[in-house]
Design an enzyme around this catalytic site. Structure first.
Site, short mmCIF file in Angstrom:
data_model
loop_
_atom_site.label_atom_id
_atom_site.label_comp_id
_atom_site.label_asym_id
_atom_site.label_seq_id
_atom_site.Cartn_x
_atom_site.Cartn_y
_atom_site.Cartn_z
N LYS A 53 41.98 14.55 19.55
CA LYS A 53 43.17 14.38 19.06
C LYS A 53 43.41 13.37 20.39
O LYS A 53 44.17 13.19 21.21
CB LYS A 53 44.39 15.35 19.05
CG LYS A 53 45.49 14.52 18.53
CD LYS A 53 45.90 14.34 17.59
CE LYS A 53 47.05 13.82 17.17
NZ LYS A 53 47.31 13.14 15.66
N ASP A 78 38.71 26.06 14.83
CA ASP A 78 39.28 27.26 13.93
C ASP A 78 39.90 26.41 13.01
O ASP A 78 39.07 27.24 11.88
CB ASP A 78 39.90 28.02 15.13
CG ASP A 78 40.64 29.35 14.51
OD1 ASP A 78 39.93 30.42 14.32
OD2 ASP A 78 42.17 29.39 14.19
N ASP A 120 37.82 26.41 8.92
CA ASP A 120 38.66 27.58 7.74
C ASP A 120 38.72 26.97 7.07
O ASP A 120 38.38 26.69 5.01
CB ASP A 120 39.59 28.37 7.97
CG ASP A 120 40.21 29.61 7.90
OD1 ASP A 120 38.77 30.29 8.87
OD2 ASP A 120 41.32 30.57 7.52
N TYR A 128 43.08 28.49 23.60
CA TYR A 128 43.11 29.28 23.43
C TYR A 128 43.48 30.56 24.94
O TYR A 128 43.43 31.61 25.20
CB TYR A 128 42.31 30.41 22.90
CG TYR A 128 41.42 29.91 21.15
CD1 TYR A 128 42.11 29.17 20.44
CD2 TYR A 128 41.01 31.46 20.94
CE1 TYR A 128 41.95 29.37 19.31
CE2 TYR A 128 41.48 31.38 19.21
CZ TYR A 128 41.85 30.42 18.26
OH TYR A 128 40.90 30.53 17.34
N ASP A 134 43.22 14.96 12.56
CA ASP A 134 44.02 14.86 11.33
C ASP A 134 43.40 13.94 10.07
O ASP A 134 42.98 14.88 8.98
CB ASP A 134 45.53 14.61 11.39
CG ASP A 134 45.75 12.79 12.70
OD1 ASP A 134 44.69 12.57 12.96
OD2 ASP A 134 46.77 12.15 12.53
C1 IPM Z 1 38.08 33.20 14.23
C2 IPM Z 1 39.11 33.81 14.36
C3 IPM Z 1 39.26 34.20 15.75
C4 IPM Z 1 39.85 33.04 15.99
C5 IPM Z 1 40.25 35.14 15.85
C6 IPM Z 1 40.59 36.17 14.74
C7 IPM Z 1 40.39 35.55 17.29
O1 IPM Z 1 40.05 32.88 13.41
O2 IPM Z 1 36.73 33.25 14.76
O3 IPM Z 1 38.20 32.20 13.40
O4 IPM Z 1 40.72 32.30 15.96
O5 IPM Z 1 38.84 32.27 17.16
MG MG Z 2 39.52 31.22 12.98
#
Ligand code: IPM
Ligand code: MG
Length: 355
Positions: free
Chosen positions: A189, A245, A249, A142, A221
């Site tokens: 990884k 990240d 999700d 990042y 993975d």
């Molecule tokens: C999160 C989001 C952020 C990230 C974005 C909005 C910058 O996806 O907080 O997970 O990638 O960290």
């Molecule tokens: Mg995110």
């Protein structure tokens, strides 16, 4: 107690869900006699419109002077399909994390018993799941060098980590593991990436300081797969920025709705609390956004930053009660009937008031 809180509602459904948390916060303050000072700042797409900067200096000042930050959401579709956009709402969140030194992102994934059937994953697989992701937040790919070369025909992003960055995030992981079930999984990884090999080497060298914690090392993975197959087999996971990240999700699906997932981003002297969901532009203004992730983020704030355990617990109980009684927004509704964002917020507030 005096609580000094910066409120950054942001974009899309951010302001709607944050409003419900403010309602709950005011109610808690009244019930437990706390003196809350809230100041609102601009961040994301609305800050670009107003200041041409997704994280303006005014907002930074406000955040630095507060004990904790309650954050809504960030992002606007008008930037998503424009790969050439130089200023983006998301940069606001990255700048904020970096400037405030919020290096650790804590994302709990818990399965509520009353929602077992909402998950797309089989109930026997997810029952009892209680995971804590500890994601590194101010390093990795990042923040590494990136750019274009060869007349714009070549692009690169670099992943980089220093040993010290790994030590401080791993320390947090070990400490949570000690307090929880003493299981820590280091996700990397290391079969491919040099940064991952440094992670693994560093975490291995720290094991002796936490003799009670059993550490496993797994490739990202494989974790992505096992997380869906046997989520309840994990407890605390530590991982780099990008892997975290993606995995968080994925993990949000386990619990049945992303609208339920709170998070904390903590640093040395400040912390930010936010739902893990995004700005959900399709839902903006429709009163269908689930405020529970924001309300649970507020609960995390009261617990982590202010050590107000009883207050935090009461909010969690109110949320649990709304779920058990089916008092939910459409994303969690099991039958035809569902409630609006502010009706759910009112339910939580009333529960707190009356208990
Ligand atoms: C999160 C989001 C952020 C990230 C974005 C909005 C910058 O996806 O907080 O997970 O990638 O960290
Ligand atoms: Mg995110």
């Amino acid at each position: 107690m005096k609580l000094k809180i910066a409120i950054l509602p942001g974009d899309g459904i951010g302001p709607e869900v944050t409003n419900e948390s403010i309602k709950v916060l005011n109610c808690i303050a009244k019930k437990f006699n706390h003196d809350v000072e809230m100041s609102t700042g601009s961040v994301g797409a609305i800050a670009i419109d107003e200041y041409n900067d997704p994280y303006p200096d005014e907002t930074h000042k406000l955040c630095s002077e507060s004990d904790a930050i309650l954050f809504g959401a960030i992002g606007d579709p008008k930037y998503d399909n424009d790969p050439k956009a130089k200023i983006r709402p998301e940069q606001g969140l990255l700048k904020l994390r970096k400037k405030l030194g919020l290096y650790a992102n804590l994302r709990p994934t818990k399965v509520f018993d009353s929602l077992l059937e909402m998950s797309p994953i089989k109930e026997d697989r997810i029952a009892g799941t209680d995971i804590l992701f500890v994601r590194e937040l101010t390093g990795g790919i990042y923040f590494g060098e990136r750019g274009r070369k060869n007349d714009d025909n070549f692009a690169f992003d670099t992943c980089q980590y220093s040993r010290d960055e790994i030590i401080r995030i791993a320390k947090m992981g070990f400490e949570y593991a000690e307090k929880r079930s003493k299981k820590l999984c280091c996700v990397d990884k290391a079969n491919i990436l040099e940064t991952s090999r440094l992670w693994r080497e560093t975490v291995q060298s720290m094991e002796k300081d936490y003799p009670e914690v059993k550490v496993s090392y797994e490739f990202v993975d494989a974790v992505a797969m096992r997380l869906i197959q046997w989520p309840s087999s994990y407890d605390v996971l530590i991982t780099s920025n990008l892997f975290g990240d993606i995995l968080t999700d994925e993990a949000s699906v386990i619990s049945g709705s992303m609208g339920l997932m709170p998070s904390a981003s903590v640093g040395l002297d400040n912390a930010l609390y936010e739902p893990i969901h995004g700005s959900y532009p399709e839902a903006t203004g429709k009163k269908i956004a689930n405020p529970l992730a924001s309300i649970l983020s507020l609960s995390m704030m009261l617990d982590y930053t202010f050590n107000l355990k009883e207050e935090a617990e009461l909010i969690n109980k109110a949320v649990e009660s709304s779920l058990i009684n089916g008092y939910t927004t459409p994303d969690l509704s099991k039958n035809q009937e569902s409630y609006s964002t502010n009706q759910v917020g009112d339910y939580i507030k009333d529960f707190i008031q009356n208990s």
